[in-house]
Design a protein around this motif. Structure first.
Motif, PDB file in Angstrom:
ATOM      1  N   PRO A 191      12.357 -20.124   3.163  1.00  0.00           N
ATOM      2  CA  PRO A 191      11.224 -20.799   3.729  1.00  0.00           C
ATOM      3  C   PRO A 191      10.169 -19.639   4.170  1.00  0.00           C
ATOM      4  O   PRO A 191      10.620 -18.536   4.251  1.00  0.00           O
ATOM      5  CB  PRO A 191      11.524 -21.577   5.023  1.00  0.00           C
ATOM      6  N   PRO A 192       8.940 -19.823   4.257  1.00  0.00           N
ATOM      7  CA  PRO A 192       8.160 -18.535   4.746  1.00  0.00           C
ATOM      8  C   PRO A 192       8.416 -18.202   6.231  1.00  0.00           C
ATOM      9  O   PRO A 192       8.865 -18.792   6.949  1.00  0.00           O
ATOM     10  CB  PRO A 192       6.582 -19.280   4.722  1.00  0.00           C
ATOM     11  N   GLY A 193       8.233 -16.894   6.205  1.00  0.00           N
ATOM     12  CA  GLY A 193       8.526 -16.186   7.604  1.00  0.00           C
ATOM     13  C   GLY A 193       9.981 -15.559   7.339  1.00  0.00           C
ATOM     14  O   GLY A 193      10.310 -14.654   8.110  1.00  0.00           O
ATOM     15  N   GLY A 194      10.798 -15.781   6.265  1.00  0.00           N
ATOM     16  CA  GLY A 194      12.044 -15.087   6.238  1.00  0.00           C
ATOM     17  C   GLY A 194      11.779 -13.648   5.603  1.00  0.00           C
ATOM     18  O   GLY A 194      10.923 -13.349   5.124  1.00  0.00           O
ATOM     19  N   GLY A 195      12.926 -13.063   5.480  1.00  0.00           N
ATOM     20  CA  GLY A 195      12.821 -11.435   4.960  1.00  0.00           C
ATOM     21  C   GLY A 195      12.424 -11.547   3.907  1.00  0.00           C
ATOM     22  O   GLY A 195      11.782 -10.550   3.259  1.00  0.00           O
ATOM     23  N   LEU A 196      12.898 -12.366   2.766  1.00  0.00           N
ATOM     24  CA  LEU A 196      12.668 -12.090   1.066  1.00  0.00           C
ATOM     25  C   LEU A 196      11.037 -12.704   1.136  1.00  0.00           C
ATOM     26  O   LEU A 196      10.344 -12.188   0.382  1.00  0.00           O
ATOM     27  CB  LEU A 196      13.527 -13.162   0.532  1.00  0.00           C
ATOM     28  N   ASP A 197      10.733 -13.456   2.015  1.00  0.00           N
ATOM     29  CA  ASP A 197       9.425 -14.238   1.994  1.00  0.00           C
ATOM     30  C   ASP A 197       8.310 -13.165   2.153  1.00  0.00           C
ATOM     31  O   ASP A 197       7.352 -12.764   1.704  1.00  0.00           O
ATOM     32  CB  ASP A 197       9.224 -15.529   2.918  1.00  0.00           C
ATOM     33  N   VAL A 198       8.739 -12.555   3.348  1.00  0.00           N
ATOM     34  CA  VAL A 198       7.892 -11.316   3.811  1.00  0.00           C
ATOM     35  C   VAL A 198       7.662 -10.110   2.607  1.00  0.00           C
ATOM     36  O   VAL A 198       6.669  -9.500   2.389  1.00  0.00           O
ATOM     37  CB  VAL A 198       8.352 -10.795   5.210  1.00  0.00           C
ATOM     38  N   LEU A 199       8.861  -9.709   2.181  1.00  0.00           N
ATOM     39  CA  LEU A 199       8.972  -8.902   1.145  1.00  0.00           C
ATOM     40  C   LEU A 199       7.953  -9.274  -0.271  1.00  0.00           C
ATOM     41  O   LEU A 199       7.132  -8.280  -0.569  1.00  0.00           O
ATOM     42  CB  LEU A 199      10.278  -8.609   0.750  1.00  0.00           C
ATOM     43  N   VAL A 200       8.307 -10.301  -0.759  1.00  0.00           N
ATOM     44  CA  VAL A 200       7.639 -10.806  -1.731  1.00  0.00           C
ATOM     45  C   VAL A 200       6.010 -11.038  -1.685  1.00  0.00           C
ATOM     46  O   VAL A 200       5.442 -10.548  -2.218  1.00  0.00           O
ATOM     47  CB  VAL A 200       8.134 -11.995  -2.483  1.00  0.00           C
ATOM     48  N   ARG A 201       5.735 -11.583  -0.564  1.00  0.00           N
ATOM     49  CA  ARG A 201       4.239 -11.521  -0.103  1.00  0.00           C
ATOM     50  C   ARG A 201       3.556 -10.216  -0.028  1.00  0.00           C
ATOM     51  O   ARG A 201       2.683  -9.976  -0.463  1.00  0.00           O
ATOM     52  CB  ARG A 201       4.290 -11.946   1.201  1.00  0.00           C
ATOM     53  N   MET A 202       4.323  -9.139   0.302  1.00  0.00           N
ATOM     54  CA  MET A 202       3.969  -7.754   0.566  1.00  0.00           C
ATOM     55  C   MET A 202       3.827  -7.245  -0.672  1.00  0.00           C
ATOM     56  O   MET A 202       2.735  -6.724  -1.097  1.00  0.00           O
ATOM     57  CB  MET A 202       4.995  -6.927   1.170  1.00  0.00           C
ATOM     58  N   LEU A 203       4.825  -7.446  -1.801  1.00  0.00           N
ATOM     59  CA  LEU A 203       4.626  -6.992  -3.235  1.00  0.00           C
ATOM     60  C   LEU A 203       3.478  -7.588  -4.025  1.00  0.00           C
ATOM     61  O   LEU A 203       3.024  -7.169  -4.948  1.00  0.00           O
ATOM     62  CB  LEU A 203       5.973  -6.960  -3.634  1.00  0.00           C
ATOM     63  N   SER A 204       3.520  -8.790  -3.672  1.00  0.00           N
ATOM     64  CA  SER A 204       2.383  -9.718  -4.511  1.00  0.00           C
ATOM     65  C   SER A 204       1.012  -9.100  -4.439  1.00  0.00           C
ATOM     66  O   SER A 204       0.227  -9.508  -5.668  1.00  0.00           O
ATOM     67  CB  SER A 204       2.480 -11.065  -4.330  1.00  0.00           C
ATOM     68  N   VAL A 205       0.764  -8.307  -3.392  1.00  0.00           N
ATOM     69  CA  VAL A 205      -0.644  -7.958  -3.241  1.00  0.00           C
ATOM     70  C   VAL A 205      -1.060  -6.920  -4.392  1.00  0.00           C
ATOM     71  O   VAL A 205      -2.005  -7.316  -5.212  1.00  0.00           O
ATOM     72  CB  VAL A 205      -1.177  -7.687  -1.979  1.00  0.00           C
ATOM     73  N   PRO A 206      -0.132  -6.067  -4.390  1.00  0.00           N
ATOM     74  CA  PRO A 206      -0.694  -4.793  -5.582  1.00  0.00           C
ATOM     75  C   PRO A 206      -0.274  -5.314  -7.040  1.00  0.00           C
ATOM     76  O   PRO A 206      -0.978  -4.950  -8.007  1.00  0.00           O
ATOM     77  CB  PRO A 206       0.250  -3.459  -4.932  1.00  0.00           C
ATOM     78  N   MET A 207       0.792  -6.246  -6.788  1.00  0.00           N
ATOM     79  CA  MET A 207       1.049  -6.805  -8.368  1.00  0.00           C
ATOM     80  C   MET A 207      -0.069  -7.692  -8.994  1.00  0.00           C
ATOM     81  O   MET A 207      -0.397  -7.647 -10.034  1.00  0.00           O
ATOM     82  CB  MET A 207       2.433  -7.567  -8.234  1.00  0.00           C
TER      83      MET A 207
END
Length: 324
Positions: free
Chosen positions: A40-56
């Motif tokens: 779900p949103p807020g977990g470690g993987l979600d935080v990481l992917v949201r961070m990477l998705s911006v420059p990607m």
């Protein structure tokens, strides 16, 4: 059109096909990319992917839309991508449970290594053994002593099989008997730890560090083989009372099998590029405690196969089997 002309026309179409396919791949992506996550949103993987998705997204010229599918240790998310059209527009970001599920002998609706194509290992990170501050313990040895004094009195949580299996291994290696309570994701597990529904758990550093820094949770150890630079004074579980205990958590990206190699290579390059962005890399290392990886597809594929073998051996040694 006579027969000769028909043959020549067909030959021309066949000759043009690879060029047309290459043209399609070179134009990828032409629409938003759906990134399926098992948490779900807020977990470690979600935080990481949201961070990477911006420059990607900036580099790709198309948005990356996150699709959080939280059920059965990632099996629903993984099955969704395994059965998706292999055109690069549906991808999977997943954690260690991808390799643990087949290692536990789960009946999966897909074959992990046959139906999913590796793109890259995104990162690795330590898991921290955390407790609620009210628990009268200050070390791993204190936890072991308390658990042995009253077997079954302590509850531990898990957000997936990737955090469950290490705690069961802890039980076996430490000679304790603590009760497992599963949660659908890191956020509800951490909320339960803060609220006292569970007394301890392994949590990804990216998820639990804010609560540790705020004093709402206490970190006792890291399960990695080395200490984390986020908390250099924090011992490993092996150092703190369970010699030989070691496991790591990781995140990676996969695509449906038969996704064109050109698209997989493109997405690998985009992840590697995003991981190299100074702001992203700095936040991963200094705030989340993540080690950026960005391995090549073939390397990640071998890593996943090795992880399945490793966890299968650990599960057998610990006598742990999947519930379903």
């Amino acid at each position: 059109m006579n027969e000769v002309h028909r043959v020549l026309a067909l030959a021309g179409l066949v000759a043009m096909a690879p060029s047309a396919a290459a043209q399609t791949h070179s134009n990828f992506p032409m629409k938003p990319i759906r990134m399926v996550l098992p948490f779900p949103p807020g977990g470690g993987l979600d935080v990481l992917v949201r961070m990477l998705s911006v420059p990607m997204a900036e580099s790709l010229g198309q948005p990356i839309v996150l699709d959080n599918r939280t059920a059965i240790d990632g099996i629903v998310a993984e099955d969704t991508v395994a059965k998706a059209n292999p055109d690069g527009y549906t991808l999977l970001s997943v954690a260690s449970s991808l390799a643990i599920n087949p290692a536990l002998g789960r009946k999966l609706p897909y074959d992990t290594t046959r139906d999913l194509a590796p793109v890259t290992q995104i990162a690795s990170q330590p898991l921290l053994l955390i407790t609620q501050p009210a628990l009268p313990v200050k070390s791993v040895r204190d936890v072991i002593a308390l658990a042995k004094k009253a077997p079954g009195s302590l509850n531990f949580g898990s957000s997936s099989s990737a955090t469950h299996l290490p705690m069961e291994l802890f039980n076996v290696m430490a000679g304790t008997r603590m009760v497992h309570i599963p949660y659908r994701g890191a956020a509800p597990m951490i909320t339960a730890a803060i609220g006292g529904q569970i007394q301890l758990c392994f949590g990804a550093s990216s998820s639990v560090m804010p609560m540790v820094k705020a004093g709402r949770l206490t970190a006792l150890a890291t399960r990695d083989s080395r200490r984390t630079p986020l908390l250099p004074e924090l011992p490993t579980v092996s150092e703190a009372g369970v010699p030989g205990f070691h496991a790591v958590i990781w995140s990676g990206m996969l695509a449906p099998a038969k996704t064109p190699a050109a698209i997989i290579d493109r997405m690998h390059a985009e992840v590697a590029r995003a991981l190299a962005v100074p702001d992203v890399r700095g936040r991963m290392l200094n705030q989340l405690g993540l080690d950026p990886v960005g391995s090549k597809p073939a390397e990640f594929g071998q890593f996943v196969r090795d992880e399945i073998t490793k966890w299968a051996k650990i599960a057998k040694a610990a006598g742990i089997k999947a519930a379903g």
